[in-house]
Design an enzyme around this catalytic site. Sequence first.
Site, mmCIF file in Angstrom:
data_model
loop_
_atom_site.group_PDB
_atom_site.id
_atom_site.type_symbol
_atom_site.label_atom_id
_atom_site.label_comp_id
_atom_site.label_asym_id
_atom_site.label_seq_id
_atom_site.Cartn_x
_atom_site.Cartn_y
_atom_site.Cartn_z
ATOM 1 N N CYS A 289 2.239 6.518 4.416
ATOM 2 C CA CYS A 289 2.107 7.910 4.855
ATOM 3 C C CYS A 289 3.293 8.211 5.763
ATOM 4 O O CYS A 289 3.524 7.509 6.760
ATOM 5 C CB CYS A 289 0.779 8.132 5.566
ATOM 6 S SG CYS A 289 -0.597 8.185 4.400
ATOM 7 N N THR B 235 0.851 -1.200 0.000
ATOM 8 C CA THR B 235 0.000 0.000 0.000
ATOM 9 C C THR B 235 0.881 1.243 0.000
ATOM 10 O O THR B 235 2.084 1.170 0.260
ATOM 11 C CB THR B 235 -0.902 0.060 1.256
ATOM 12 O OG1 THR B 235 -0.073 0.042 2.424
ATOM 13 C CG2 THR B 235 -1.894 -1.080 1.304
ATOM 14 N N GLU B 236 0.234 2.358 -0.254
ATOM 15 C CA GLU B 236 0.973 3.621 -0.160
ATOM 16 C C GLU B 236 1.366 3.827 1.298
ATOM 17 O O GLU B 236 0.695 3.324 2.210
ATOM 18 C CB GLU B 236 0.107 4.743 -0.728
ATOM 19 C CG GLU B 236 -0.540 5.659 0.217
ATOM 20 C CD GLU B 236 -1.424 6.699 -0.471
ATOM 21 O OE1 GLU B 236 -0.982 7.853 -0.569
ATOM 22 O OE2 GLU B 236 -2.556 6.379 -0.864
ATOM 23 N N ASP C 190 -6.657 0.921 6.997
ATOM 24 C CA ASP C 190 -7.157 -0.220 7.775
ATOM 25 C C ASP C 190 -8.623 -0.514 7.535
ATOM 26 O O ASP C 190 -9.451 -0.403 8.435
ATOM 27 C CB ASP C 190 -6.912 0.000 9.270
ATOM 28 C CG ASP C 190 -5.506 -0.429 9.639
ATOM 29 O OD1 ASP C 190 -4.846 -1.039 8.787
ATOM 30 O OD2 ASP C 190 -5.060 -0.158 10.758
#
Length: 296
Positions: free
Chosen positions: A110, A107-108, A174
């Site tokens: 952050c 996933t990306e 999530d």
Amino acid sequence: MMLSVNPGRSDRDSEAFVEVDPTGRYGRYRELLGSGAVKKVYRAFDQEEGIEVAWNQVKLRIFSDDPSMIDRLYSEVRLLRSLTNTSIISLYNVWLDQEHNTLNFITEVCTSGNLREYRKKHKQVSMKALKKWSKQILKGLNYLHSHEPCIIHRDLNCSNVFVNGNTGQVKIGDLGLAAIVGKNHEAHSVLGTPEFMAPELYDENYTELVDIYSFGLCVLEMVTMEIPYSECDNVARIYKKVSSGVKPQALNKVRDEDVKAFIERCIAQPGARPSAAELLKDPFFDEVDDDDENDQ
């Protein structure tokens, strides 16, 4: 005697991948970004794009006697792949590693971690900044709720919202407990994080408005830096207060009447609770300019 140069010294100085995905595109480092009951999240690298990403790894042997949990994880990942919104964490790739019995998805990432930790770290934040974050979370919820079919997050709280501190961008992550609901928008299983669960969740008959309730408590936590209902020392006490309509004590600490009224709108009874689309039009957000939000 001639000194021999140790070959590959610079290679050793640079970090080595611990694991590479089947396509050879993504490499995982040893560094752990986060760890939950179900999955571990590692720092990783997308060699094709030259960007850092998150490698989420779920050890499936934990669920060897619970196939429904494995199905739920698969559906989270399938669901994430179909979502494209600047306020939702992007999913790039997913595969099952039969040899190690793990489910992996990229996933990306952050850069600044989750909103709960970020807020604790930066205590001096203007109301305008808090409103910007709140508006971006709402935009993500509006996207999920207006998705065909409708998606209810069901576990929204400040530890499931992630921050890019250099742009001020926040994103919902999530989606492991998300429910895809049909035309009637109703779901029936009880789950979530107790402090953030709407009263009707306990009645096992609810709609996407449970996310609005959780969102209201996220705003409360952002403003007070206190987890709602922290005055309760167990889940049963939280349930008792929530189901009998007792509001969290932290609400008394909110000095700004407009902010307090906005939170109260979000945590009202389901019949009186506005949708994400309605809240986005609330005068509460008047000072937040869309150009201002880095979410084009």
